[in-house]
Design a protein around this motif. Structure first.
Motif, PDB file in Angstrom:
ATOM      1  N   ALA A 111     112.241  17.023  18.600  1.00 21.89           N
ATOM      2  CA  ALA A 111     112.309  18.471  18.250  1.00 21.89           C
ATOM      3  C   ALA A 111     113.611  18.653  17.852  1.00 21.89           C
ATOM      4  CB  ALA A 111     111.954  19.277  19.399  1.00 21.89           C
ATOM      5  N   HIS A 112     114.273  18.373  18.746  1.00 24.26           N
ATOM      6  CA  HIS A 112     115.757  18.367  18.193  1.00 24.26           C
ATOM      7  C   HIS A 112     116.211  18.303  17.116  1.00 24.26           C
ATOM      8  CE1 HIS A 112     118.361  19.645  21.641  1.00 24.26           C
ATOM      9  NE2 HIS A 112     116.893  19.057  22.148  1.00 24.26           N
ATOM     10  N   GLY A 113     115.650  17.063  15.864  1.00 22.76           N
ATOM     11  CA  GLY A 113     115.514  16.850  15.182  1.00 22.76           C
ATOM     12  C   GLY A 113     114.671  17.714  14.061  1.00 22.76           C
ATOM     13  N   LYS A 114     114.327  18.398  14.777  1.00 24.21           N
ATOM     14  CA  LYS A 114     113.432  19.795  13.391  1.00 24.21           C
ATOM     15  C   LYS A 114     112.274  18.488  13.202  1.00 24.21           C
ATOM     16  CE  LYS A 114     117.514  22.756  13.517  1.00 24.21           C
ATOM     17  NZ  LYS A 114     118.339  23.988  11.906  1.00 24.21           N
ATOM     18  N   ALA A 115     111.863  17.976  13.506  1.00 19.78           N
ATOM     19  CA  ALA A 115     110.981  16.976  12.947  1.00 19.78           C
ATOM     20  C   ALA A 115     109.404  18.159  12.750  1.00 19.78           C
ATOM     21  CB  ALA A 115     111.531  15.542  12.875  1.00 19.78           C
ATOM     22  N   ILE A 116     109.131  18.250  14.259  1.00 15.02           N
ATOM     23  CA  ILE A 116     108.055  18.777  14.467  1.00 15.02           C
ATOM     24  C   ILE A 116     108.159  19.864  14.955  1.00 15.02           C
ATOM     25  CG2 ILE A 116     107.263  16.494  15.567  1.00 15.02           C
ATOM     26  CD1 ILE A 116     107.846  17.295  18.389  1.00 15.02           C
ATOM     27  N   PHE A 117     107.025  21.054  15.073  1.00 13.98           N
ATOM     28  CA  PHE A 117     107.478  22.400  15.744  1.00 13.98           C
ATOM     29  C   PHE A 117     106.938  21.812  17.124  1.00 13.98           C
ATOM     30  CE2 PHE A 117     104.582  23.570  12.181  1.00 13.98           C
ATOM     31  CZ  PHE A 117     105.926  23.897  11.100  1.00 13.98           C
ATOM     32  N   TYR A 118     107.691  22.736  18.341  1.00 13.08           N
ATOM     33  CA  TYR A 118     107.975  22.466  19.201  1.00 13.08           C
ATOM     34  C   TYR A 118     107.927  24.059  20.372  1.00 13.08           C
ATOM     35  CZ  TYR A 118     109.824  19.645  23.954  1.00 13.08           C
ATOM     36  OH  TYR A 118     109.899  19.996  24.987  1.00 13.08           O
ATOM     37  N   SER A 119     107.084  23.864  21.433  1.00  9.98           N
ATOM     38  CA  SER A 119     107.158  24.993  22.643  1.00  9.98           C
ATOM     39  C   SER A 119     107.863  24.851  23.467  1.00  9.98           C
ATOM     40  CB  SER A 119     105.517  25.539  22.565  1.00  9.98           C
ATOM     41  OG  SER A 119     104.567  24.407  23.244  1.00  9.98           O
ATOM     42  N   GLY A 120     108.337  23.620  23.894  1.00  9.04           N
ATOM     43  CA  GLY A 120     108.386  23.394  24.774  1.00  9.04           C
ATOM     44  C   GLY A 120     110.122  23.823  24.837  1.00  9.04           C
ATOM     45  N   ASP A 121     110.868  23.679  26.466  1.00  8.36           N
ATOM     46  CA  ASP A 121     112.391  23.641  26.159  1.00  8.36           C
ATOM     47  C   ASP A 121     113.220  22.839  25.757  1.00  8.36           C
ATOM     48  OD1 ASP A 121     114.985  24.520  27.219  1.00  8.36           O
ATOM     49  OD2 ASP A 121     114.287  24.358  29.683  1.00  8.36           O
ATOM     50  N   LEU A 122     113.567  23.061  24.875  1.00 11.02           N
ATOM     51  CA  LEU A 122     115.194  22.273  23.946  1.00 11.02           C
ATOM     52  C   LEU A 122     116.103  22.123  25.043  1.00 11.02           C
ATOM     53  CD1 LEU A 122     115.077  23.280  20.477  1.00 11.02           C
ATOM     54  CD2 LEU A 122     113.870  20.651  21.504  1.00 11.02           C
ATOM     55  N   SER A 123     116.561  22.687  25.727  1.00 17.45           N
ATOM     56  CA  SER A 123     117.714  22.140  26.396  1.00 17.45           C
ATOM     57  C   SER A 123     117.296  21.655  27.571  1.00 17.45           C
ATOM     58  CB  SER A 123     118.042  23.832  27.184  1.00 17.45           C
ATOM     59  OG  SER A 123     117.074  24.180  28.230  1.00 17.45           O
ATOM     60  N   MET A 124     116.185  21.062  27.907  1.00 14.75           N
ATOM     61  CA  MET A 124     115.685  20.275  29.272  1.00 14.75           C
ATOM     62  C   MET A 124     115.266  19.104  28.840  1.00 14.75           C
ATOM     63  SD  MET A 124     116.998  19.238  31.973  1.00 14.75           S
ATOM     64  CE  MET A 124     118.252  21.119  32.802  1.00 14.75           C
ATOM     65  N   PRO A 125     115.854  17.696  29.043  1.00 13.39           N
ATOM     66  CA  PRO A 125     114.800  16.267  28.418  1.00 13.39           C
ATOM     67  C   PRO A 125     114.061  16.360  29.371  1.00 13.39           C
ATOM     68  CG  PRO A 125     117.337  16.030  29.128  1.00 13.39           C
ATOM     69  CD  PRO A 125     117.368  17.711  28.748  1.00 13.39           C
ATOM     70  N   PRO A 126     113.239  16.164  29.325  1.00 12.81           N
ATOM     71  CA  PRO A 126     111.867  15.976  30.356  1.00 12.81           C
ATOM     72  C   PRO A 126     112.084  14.868  31.086  1.00 12.81           C
ATOM     73  CG  PRO A 126     110.453  15.640  28.340  1.00 12.81           C
ATOM     74  CD  PRO A 126     112.329  16.248  27.453  1.00 12.81           C
ATOM     75  N   ASP A 127     112.679  13.460  30.952  1.00  8.62           N
ATOM     76  CA  ASP A 127     112.523  12.701  31.369  1.00  8.62           C
ATOM     77  C   ASP A 127     114.042  12.701  32.026  1.00  8.62           C
ATOM     78  OD1 ASP A 127     110.024  11.628  30.830  1.00  8.62           O
ATOM     79  OD2 ASP A 127     110.984   9.654  29.193  1.00  8.62           O
ATOM     80  N   MET A 128     115.512  12.349  31.371  1.00  5.96           N
ATOM     81  CA  MET A 128     116.998  12.729  31.010  1.00  5.96           C
ATOM     82  C   MET A 128     117.563  13.731  31.068  1.00  5.96           C
ATOM     83  SD  MET A 128     117.011   8.855  33.581  1.00  5.96           S
ATOM     84  CE  MET A 128     118.405   8.904  32.815  1.00  5.96           C
ATOM     85  N   PRO A 129     117.687  14.361  32.528  1.00  7.50           N
ATOM     86  CA  PRO A 129     118.602  16.116  31.249  1.00  7.50           C
ATOM     87  C   PRO A 129     119.743  15.202  31.854  1.00  7.50           C
ATOM     88  CG  PRO A 129     117.153  15.788  34.154  1.00  7.50           C
ATOM     89  CD  PRO A 129     116.947  14.557  33.529  1.00  7.50           C
ATOM     90  N   LYS A 130     120.070  13.872  32.495  1.00  6.28           N
ATOM     91  CA  LYS A 130     121.992  14.264  31.901  1.00  6.28           C
ATOM     92  C   LYS A 130     122.158  13.686  30.382  1.00  6.28           C
ATOM     93  CE  LYS A 130     122.766  12.507  36.512  1.00  6.28           C
ATOM     94  NZ  LYS A 130     123.224  11.052  37.658  1.00  6.28           N
ATOM     95  N   ILE A 131     121.225  13.132  30.077  1.00  7.02           N
ATOM     96  CA  ILE A 131     121.152  13.287  28.469  1.00  7.02           C
ATOM     97  C   ILE A 131     121.182  14.559  27.394  1.00  7.02           C
ATOM     98  CG2 ILE A 131     120.831  10.769  28.786  1.00  7.02           C
ATOM     99  CD1 ILE A 131     118.586  11.973  26.743  1.00  7.02           C
ATOM    100  N   ALA A 132     120.827  15.821  27.591  1.00  6.55           N
ATOM    101  CA  ALA A 132     121.416  16.668  26.970  1.00  6.55           C
ATOM    102  C   ALA A 132     122.059  17.016  26.530  1.00  6.55           C
ATOM    103  CB  ALA A 132     120.221  17.812  27.834  1.00  6.55           C
ATOM    104  N   LYS A 133     123.001  17.140  26.785  1.00 12.58           N
ATOM    105  CA  LYS A 133     125.071  17.330  26.460  1.00 12.58           C
ATOM    106  C   LYS A 133     124.941  16.235  25.323  1.00 12.58           C
ATOM    107  CE  LYS A 133     130.124  18.640  27.496  1.00 12.58           C
ATOM    108  NZ  LYS A 133     130.636  19.035  29.188  1.00 12.58           N
ATOM    109  N   SER A 134     125.080  15.373  25.511  1.00 13.14           N
ATOM    110  CA  SER A 134     125.377  14.021  24.881  1.00 13.14           C
ATOM    111  C   SER A 134     124.647  14.103  22.819  1.00 13.14           C
ATOM    112  CB  SER A 134     125.300  13.122  24.687  1.00 13.14           C
ATOM    113  OG  SER A 134     124.011  12.155  25.530  1.00 13.14           O
ATOM    114  N   ILE A 135     123.391  14.546  23.593  1.00 16.85           N
ATOM    115  CA  ILE A 135     122.687  14.407  22.551  1.00 16.85           C
ATOM    116  C   ILE A 135     122.771  15.725  21.755  1.00 16.85           C
ATOM    117  CG2 ILE A 135     119.693  14.966  21.544  1.00 16.85           C
ATOM    118  CD1 ILE A 135     119.086  13.368  23.608  1.00 16.85           C
ATOM    119  N   LEU A 136     122.990  16.993  21.649  1.00 17.86           N
ATOM    120  CA  LEU A 136     122.834  18.270  21.518  1.00 17.86           C
ATOM    121  C   LEU A 136     124.153  18.391  20.890  1.00 17.86           C
ATOM    122  CD1 LEU A 136     122.167  20.776  23.734  1.00 17.86           C
ATOM    123  CD2 LEU A 136     120.668  20.092  21.834  1.00 17.86           C
ATOM    124  N   GLY A 137     125.380  17.505  21.269  1.00 20.25           N
ATOM    125  CA  GLY A 137     126.831  17.772  20.406  1.00 20.25           C
ATOM    126  C   GLY A 137     127.326  16.728  19.170  1.00 20.25           C
TER     127      GLY A 137
END
Length: 220
Positions: A173-199
């Protein structure tokens, strides 16, 4: 006395006229509401029909299932027919590619809007070189004929083989490859990696461009 009676009759007439006007207004509103409801039904039916036609088109183009393509030619044909593609570059002898297969097969059925495919790099050396595929597994996200993002290895998925399908879905979903209704700010498994991916800020690449750009892929 005659004047009193005349006044009472006049007042009664005005009251009846007011009641009649009120009833006419109520009927007009009811008619308008019915017209609005009918228009709403018509728009809803048109939307359902359009949605069903789109789904039929997607299925005709291979959406809804996770399939292996034979070569580069089939890949480029797919990009012409589908606006969103998730492509897994794999090798049979790479065990982690089988982990990716498991998750993408599930997501293909859930996200009809996107075509999910895989390509054996040993059978498609030109495409692998063009897209700078080095680490396996690598997932390329193609949106509107451009490779906009990659998942290289499992680092973006938590750095573990045991990531969930929801984690893969979130990353796609972060790559805009699918439609997504969830919370993009928080990864389901590992919240700590969100910052590195988003940036990460990975750049897009046009598949049809003559000049290739580096995709920043890492090597093992």
């Amino acid at each position: 006395m005659e004047k009193v009676i005349e006044h009472q009759v006049l007042q009664a007439g005005k009251l009846m006229e007011a009641q009649l006007d009120s009833e006419i207004q109520r009927l007009d509103q009811l008619t308008n509401n019915e017209d609005d409801l009918e228009a709403l039904r018509a728009r809803r039916l048109a939307a359902i029909k359009s949605d069903n036609l789109k789904k039929q088109e997607w299925r005709a183009n291979g959406h809804g299932v996770y399939t292996e393509l034979a070569d580069e030619r089939e890949f480029f044909q797919a990009t012409k027919k589908s606006n969103k593609i998730v492509c897994h570059f794999f090798r049979v002898t790479t065990p982690r590619c089988q982990i990716v297969d498991k998750h993408l097969e599930i997501l293909a059925a859930q996200h009809l809007e996107t075509r999910f495919i895989k390509i054996n790099v040993e059978r498609s050396p030109f495409l692998a070189e063009r897209l700078h595929i080095v680490v396996l597994p690598t997932i390329a996200m193609v949106v509107d004929d451009k490779v906009g993002d990659y998942i290289v290895g499992f680092d973006d998925l938590g750095g573990t083989d045991n990531f969930s399908t929801a984690m893969m879905e979130w990353r796609l979903a972060h790559g805009k490859a699918i439609f997504y209704s969830g919370d993009l700010s928080m990864p389901p498994d590992m919240p700590k990696i969100a910052k590195s991916i988003l940036g990460s800020g990975k750049s897009s690449k046009n598949l049809r461009s003559k000049k290739d750009e580096s995709d920043g892929s890492e090597s093992d």
